[in-house]
Design an enzyme around this catalytic site. Structure first.
Site, mmCIF file in Angstrom:
data_model
loop_
_atom_site.group_PDB
_atom_site.id
_atom_site.type_symbol
_atom_site.label_atom_id
_atom_site.label_comp_id
_atom_site.label_asym_id
_atom_site.label_seq_id
_atom_site.Cartn_x
_atom_site.Cartn_y
_atom_site.Cartn_z
ATOM 1 N N SER A 43 -2.270 3.282 3.034
ATOM 2 C CA SER A 43 -1.203 4.269 2.795
ATOM 3 C C SER A 43 -1.254 5.285 3.926
ATOM 4 C CB SER A 43 -1.478 4.977 1.460
ATOM 5 O OG SER A 43 -0.653 6.113 1.317
ATOM 6 N N TYR B 20 -6.396 10.500 -4.715
ATOM 7 C CA TYR B 20 -5.726 9.297 -4.198
ATOM 8 C C TYR B 20 -6.068 9.105 -2.720
ATOM 9 C CZ TYR B 20 -2.028 6.025 -2.821
ATOM 10 O OH TYR B 20 -1.347 4.936 -2.319
HETATM 11 N N1 NAP Z 1 4.786 3.230 -3.669
HETATM 12 C C1 NAP Z 1 4.387 3.959 -2.621
HETATM 13 O O1 NAP Z 1 5.016 4.964 -2.245
HETATM 14 C C2 NAP Z 1 3.158 3.555 -1.831
HETATM 15 C C3 NAP Z 1 2.954 4.186 -0.578
HETATM 16 C C4 NAP Z 1 1.847 3.805 0.197
HETATM 17 C C5 NAP Z 1 1.002 2.820 -0.265
HETATM 18 N N2 NAP Z 1 1.212 2.238 -1.476
HETATM 19 C C6 NAP Z 1 0.297 1.186 -1.890
HETATM 20 O O2 NAP Z 1 1.024 -0.029 -1.994
HETATM 21 C C7 NAP Z 1 0.391 -0.873 -2.968
HETATM 22 C C8 NAP Z 1 1.447 -1.355 -3.959
HETATM 23 O O3 NAP Z 1 1.987 -0.216 -4.630
HETATM 24 P P1 NAP Z 1 3.364 -0.272 -5.429
HETATM 25 O O4 NAP Z 1 4.071 0.994 -5.129
HETATM 26 O O5 NAP Z 1 4.042 -1.572 -5.201
HETATM 27 O O6 NAP Z 1 2.805 -0.174 -6.936
HETATM 28 P P2 NAP Z 1 3.389 -0.748 -8.324
HETATM 29 O O7 NAP Z 1 4.849 -0.988 -8.235
HETATM 30 O O8 NAP Z 1 2.879 0.179 -9.372
HETATM 31 O O9 NAP Z 1 2.652 -2.164 -8.454
HETATM 32 C C9 NAP Z 1 1.262 -2.251 -8.559
HETATM 33 C C10 NAP Z 1 0.831 -3.691 -8.779
HETATM 34 O O10 NAP Z 1 -0.603 -3.707 -8.879
HETATM 35 C C11 NAP Z 1 -0.988 -4.401 -10.062
HETATM 36 N N3 NAP Z 1 -2.276 -3.878 -10.545
HETATM 37 C C12 NAP Z 1 -2.548 -2.635 -11.022
HETATM 38 N N4 NAP Z 1 -3.846 -2.547 -11.386
HETATM 39 C C13 NAP Z 1 -4.390 -3.768 -11.124
HETATM 40 C C14 NAP Z 1 -5.688 -4.316 -11.293
HETATM 41 N N5 NAP Z 1 -6.700 -3.601 -11.812
HETATM 42 N N6 NAP Z 1 -5.912 -5.609 -10.925
HETATM 43 C C15 NAP Z 1 -4.900 -6.352 -10.416
HETATM 44 N N7 NAP Z 1 -3.647 -5.893 -10.233
HETATM 45 C C16 NAP Z 1 -3.400 -4.617 -10.598
HETATM 46 C C17 NAP Z 1 0.192 -4.196 -11.035
HETATM 47 O O11 NAP Z 1 0.298 -5.206 -12.011
HETATM 48 P P3 NAP Z 1 -0.482 -5.166 -13.423
HETATM 49 O O12 NAP Z 1 -0.334 -3.759 -13.933
HETATM 50 O O13 NAP Z 1 0.166 -6.200 -14.249
HETATM 51 O O14 NAP Z 1 -1.896 -5.532 -13.114
HETATM 52 C C18 NAP Z 1 1.373 -4.291 -10.056
HETATM 53 O O15 NAP Z 1 1.701 -5.644 -9.842
HETATM 54 C C19 NAP Z 1 -0.728 -0.043 -3.572
HETATM 55 O O16 NAP Z 1 -1.949 -0.366 -2.960
HETATM 56 C C20 NAP Z 1 -0.337 1.385 -3.248
HETATM 57 O O17 NAP Z 1 -1.458 2.252 -3.189
HETATM 58 C C21 NAP Z 1 2.282 2.578 -2.264
#
Ligand code: NAP
Length: 229
Positions: free
Chosen positions: A137, A150
């Protein structure tokens, strides 16, 4: 890299960036192994994308090893492993941090990345090739007020990523760190940021990750910020 027929494992593949990547890699002709903890969502994804779905919690080392084992059993090897699963807790001052949730976040964001990497390397080292992509991130590049827990979890994953990259140098394995800015996903369902409408679509970020992989020499550190407005 020519992505056709590549075997790609994605953690956290049921929503947000992981789901976008699962769809994009499938369109490139990859064999996608999608993983997350919620079975129903995995079943839905497997039906819609024709990918192989494996339920696994990134906080459990043995489940990451099992994910790698099942992938190799089915497809013979692993070309690309994306450590994408990640969670956040609401922005708060230090005094208001819920430590139980902060510990759990570290388990997912750092230990999940470490266990996933170890599982992928078990097979990639044997074969002398492979690419690991760790979704970090922009919070791993700069600390921000009220985001200390975070940011710490992502800085931990960044330090791990850089160290493992050096450790596997010479093994034929690439380790890419991706630093996305804000994306419109369920990540923010508990606390929606004020400027959420300016956040990127997950698919926009996914396309940039895939375009980088297609280069002869992909960037090892890929920063994907929101366009300035
Ligand atoms: N959204 C942003 O603005 C942003 C910015 C920078 C970086 N990121 C990073 O990008 C990545 C994806 O984020 P996102 O925004 O796409 O999040 P999201 O929409 O909340 O999706 C998160 C995914 O992770 C899975 N997950 C959660 N806990 C888990 C566990 N213990 N084991 C296996 N799977 C798990 C969830 O499915 P289940 O709950 O079914 O397990 C879901 O498929 C993350 O690493 C996040 O830190 C996000």
């Amino acid at each position: 890299m020519d992505l056709k027929d590549k075997v790609v494992v994605i953690t956290g593949a049921t929503k947000g960036l992981g789901a976008a990547l699962a769809e994009l890699f499938s369109k490139e002709g990859c064999k996608v192994v999608a993983s997350a903890t919620t079975k129903q969502k995995l079943d839905d994804l497997a039906g819609s994308l024709n990918c192989y779905a494996v339920q696994a919690d990134v906080r459990r080392e043995e489940q990451m090893l099992e994910l790698a084992d099942q992938t190799v059993k089915r497809f013979g090897h692993i070309d690309i492993w994306v450590n994408n699963a990640g969670i956040r807790i609401p922005h708060t001052n230090l005094e208001e941090i819920d430590w139980d949730r902060a510990h759990n976040m570290l388990e997912v964001n750092y230990f999940g990345t470490a266990y996933g990497t170890k599982a992928a390397l078990k097979y990639m080292k044997e074969r002398g090739s492979g690419t690991i992509i760790n979704i970090l991130s922009t919070s791993a590049l700069q600390g921000r007020a009220k985001s200390s827990a975070y940011a710490a979890s992502k800085y931990a994953a960044r330090g791990f990523t850089e160290s493992i990259r050096s450790e596997v140098k010479g093994d034929g394995i690439a380790v890419i760190g991706v630093y996305p800015g804000g994306m419109k996903t369920d990540f923010f369902k508990e606390q929606v940021p004020e400027d959420y409408d300016k956040y990127m679509d997950a698919s926009t970020v996914g396309i940039k990750i895939i375009d980088n992989l297609k280069l002869d020499k992909p960037e090892e550190e890929q920063v994907i910020r929101r366009p300035a407005v």
